[in-house]
Write an enzyme that holds these catalytic residues in place. Structure first.
Site, PDB file in Angstrom:
ATOM      1  N   HIS A   1     -54.980 101.484  -6.924  1.00  0.00           N
ATOM      2  CA  HIS A   1     -53.625 101.996  -7.182  1.00  0.00           C
ATOM      3  C   HIS A   1     -52.859 102.167  -5.881  1.00  0.00           C
ATOM      4  O   HIS A   1     -53.440 102.172  -4.795  1.00  0.00           O
ATOM      5  CB  HIS A   1     -53.721 103.357  -7.880  1.00  0.00           C
TER       6      HIS A   1
ATOM      7  N   THR B   1     -50.535 105.020  -4.411  1.00  0.00           N
ATOM      8  CA  THR B   1     -50.073 106.396  -4.615  1.00  0.00           C
ATOM      9  C   THR B   1     -48.598 106.522  -4.245  1.00  0.00           C
ATOM     10  O   THR B   1     -48.176 106.014  -3.209  1.00  0.00           O
ATOM     11  CB  THR B   1     -50.885 107.377  -3.735  1.00  0.00           C
TER      12      THR B   1
ATOM     13  N   HIS C   1     -49.297 101.522   0.144  1.00  0.00           N
ATOM     14  CA  HIS C   1     -50.523 100.722   0.253  1.00  0.00           C
ATOM     15  C   HIS C   1     -51.437 100.921  -0.945  1.00  0.00           C
ATOM     16  O   HIS C   1     -51.258 101.877  -1.722  1.00  0.00           O
ATOM     17  CB  HIS C   1     -51.293 101.153   1.505  1.00  0.00           C
TER      18      HIS C   1
ATOM     19  N   THR D   1     -55.559 101.408  -1.321  1.00  0.00           N
ATOM     20  CA  THR D   1     -56.840 101.534  -0.614  1.00  0.00           C
ATOM     21  C   THR D   1     -57.850 100.633  -1.325  1.00  0.00           C
ATOM     22  O   THR D   1     -58.063 100.766  -2.529  1.00  0.00           O
ATOM     23  CB  THR D   1     -57.326 103.001  -0.614  1.00  0.00           C
TER      24      THR D   1
HETATM   25  P1  A2P Z   1     -54.601 106.742  -0.964  1.00  0.00           P
HETATM   26  O1  A2P Z   1     -53.386 106.802  -1.806  1.00  0.00           O
HETATM   27  O2  A2P Z   1     -54.287 106.490   0.456  1.00  0.00           O
HETATM   28  O3  A2P Z   1     -55.619 105.783  -1.475  1.00  0.00           O
HETATM   29  P2  A2P Z   1     -58.660 112.130  -3.281  1.00  0.00           P
HETATM   30  O4  A2P Z   1     -59.624 111.390  -4.154  1.00  0.00           O
HETATM   31  O5  A2P Z   1     -59.053 112.161  -1.845  1.00  0.00           O
HETATM   32  O6  A2P Z   1     -58.295 113.458  -3.824  1.00  0.00           O
HETATM   33  O7  A2P Z   1     -57.323 111.282  -3.312  1.00  0.00           O
HETATM   34  C1  A2P Z   1     -56.750 110.827  -4.495  1.00  0.00           C
HETATM   35  C2  A2P Z   1     -55.653 109.837  -4.154  1.00  0.00           C
HETATM   36  O8  A2P Z   1     -54.565 110.489  -3.500  1.00  0.00           O
HETATM   37  C3  A2P Z   1     -56.084 108.734  -3.219  1.00  0.00           C
HETATM   38  O9  A2P Z   1     -55.513 107.562  -3.704  1.00  0.00           O
HETATM   39  C4  A2P Z   1     -55.560 109.150  -1.872  1.00  0.00           C
HETATM   40  O10 A2P Z   1     -55.286 108.188  -0.902  1.00  0.00           O
HETATM   41  C5  A2P Z   1     -54.351 109.965  -2.206  1.00  0.00           C
HETATM   42  N1  A2P Z   1     -54.238 111.089  -1.263  1.00  0.00           N
HETATM   43  C6  A2P Z   1     -55.164 112.024  -0.998  1.00  0.00           C
HETATM   44  N2  A2P Z   1     -54.696 112.940  -0.133  1.00  0.00           N
HETATM   45  C7  A2P Z   1     -53.431 112.566   0.180  1.00  0.00           C
HETATM   46  C8  A2P Z   1     -52.412 113.106   1.025  1.00  0.00           C
HETATM   47  N3  A2P Z   1     -52.600 114.216   1.741  1.00  0.00           N
HETATM   48  N4  A2P Z   1     -51.247 112.424   1.109  1.00  0.00           N
HETATM   49  C9  A2P Z   1     -51.042 111.314   0.406  1.00  0.00           C
HETATM   50  N5  A2P Z   1     -51.963 110.765  -0.419  1.00  0.00           N
HETATM   51  C10 A2P Z   1     -53.133 111.373  -0.538  1.00  0.00           C
END
Ligand code: A2P
Length: 223
Positions: free
Chosen positions: A69, A71, A155, A157
């Site tokens: 996905h 975000t 992006h 991941t």
């Molecule tokens: P990303 O969007 O870069 O892949 P987690 O499993 O660590 O709680 O994160 C859930 C999702 O939210 C993941 O897709 C993650 O990264 C994004 N995410 C986590 N923490 C943050 C943050 N502080 N700011 C923006 N996106 C975040």
């Protein structure tokens, strides 16, 4: 009686459809397979392994996230700043469950993450929260990030190395874009998919010749 407030999700974003997920995973895995065989990559292998001699199997090195996905807003169930305001935006409510096509224009590989850069359209930019690019960015990097176009952090991941959280992908992407802007590019290698550039400290950027598009659905996610 007082009505209970609707709960906020962990995050909002565009989720790749399952068949698209498979297609993107295959294409990007092929790139990783090629990357770790390149002489240019092997020259900098110690930045991944900490040793000069060792080889690295990038397919094993990065663990796949559960659902691919992009975000838009990390809400952390309401603990993140601006979460409630974002969830209440008309454009957010109107976009939920709607289909949308994402365009991937580059891939990044660092010792921490493997990711895909997403080029947001003007319409998609309306779902990109104000200030999202700068969130959690180290103060030293802030001026360079502020000089980048809005949405530069967007992006998907594709994988994280052991012990690294996915939030790192956006931060590494911003760092790479800032280095490029300063003209800090090193070795360049022409590959089938596009031009690969080295940007110091184990950072690699593949600018795709042709963007990879993927069908998605905009939705919220809670664990
Ligand atoms: P990303 O969007 O870069 O892949 P987690 O499993 O660590 O709680 O994160 C859930 C999702 O939210 C993941 O897709 C993650 O990264 C994004 N995410 C986590 N923490 C943050 C943050 N502080 N700011 C923006 N996106 C975040």
């Amino acid at each position: 009686t007082k009505q209970k407030e609707p709960e906020l999700p962990l995050f909002f974003g565009w989720f790749l459809l399952p068949e698209e997920e498979e297609r993107i995973k295959c294409a990007t895995m092929d790139f990783l397979k090629t990357l770790d065989t390149l002489e240019a990559f092997k020259e900098h292998i110690s930045e991944f392994t900490g040793e000069t001699e060792k080889e690295v199997d990038l397919e094993q090195y990065f663990q796949n996230p559960l659902r691919l996905h992009c975000t838009t807003k990390f809400c952390d169930y309401g603990k993140a700043e601006g979460a409630k305001e974002y969830a209440e935006l008309e454009v957010v409510k109107d976009s939920l469950t709607k289909s949308d096509e994402l365009s991937v224009t580059a891939l990044i590989v660092t010792p921490r993450v493997f990711g895909a850069r997403v080029a947001l359209t003007e319409t998609q930019m309306k779902l990109w929260p104000e200030g999202a690019d700068k969130e959690g960015v180290a103060p030293a990097l802030l001026p360079s990030v502020e000089a980048l176009p809005v949405g530069s952090r967007a992006h998907v991941t594709l994988g994280c190395s052991a012990g690294v959280d996915p939030v790192q992908t956006g931060l590494d992407l911003l760092e790479i874009l800032a280095l490029q802007k300063e003209g800090k590019e090193g070795t360049q290698v022409e590959m089938d998919l596009g031009t690969l550039t080295y940007l110091t400290e184990g950072r690699w950027f593949l600018a795709l010749r042709e963007p990879i598009t993927a069908d998605t659905t905009f939705s919220s996610f809670s664990d």
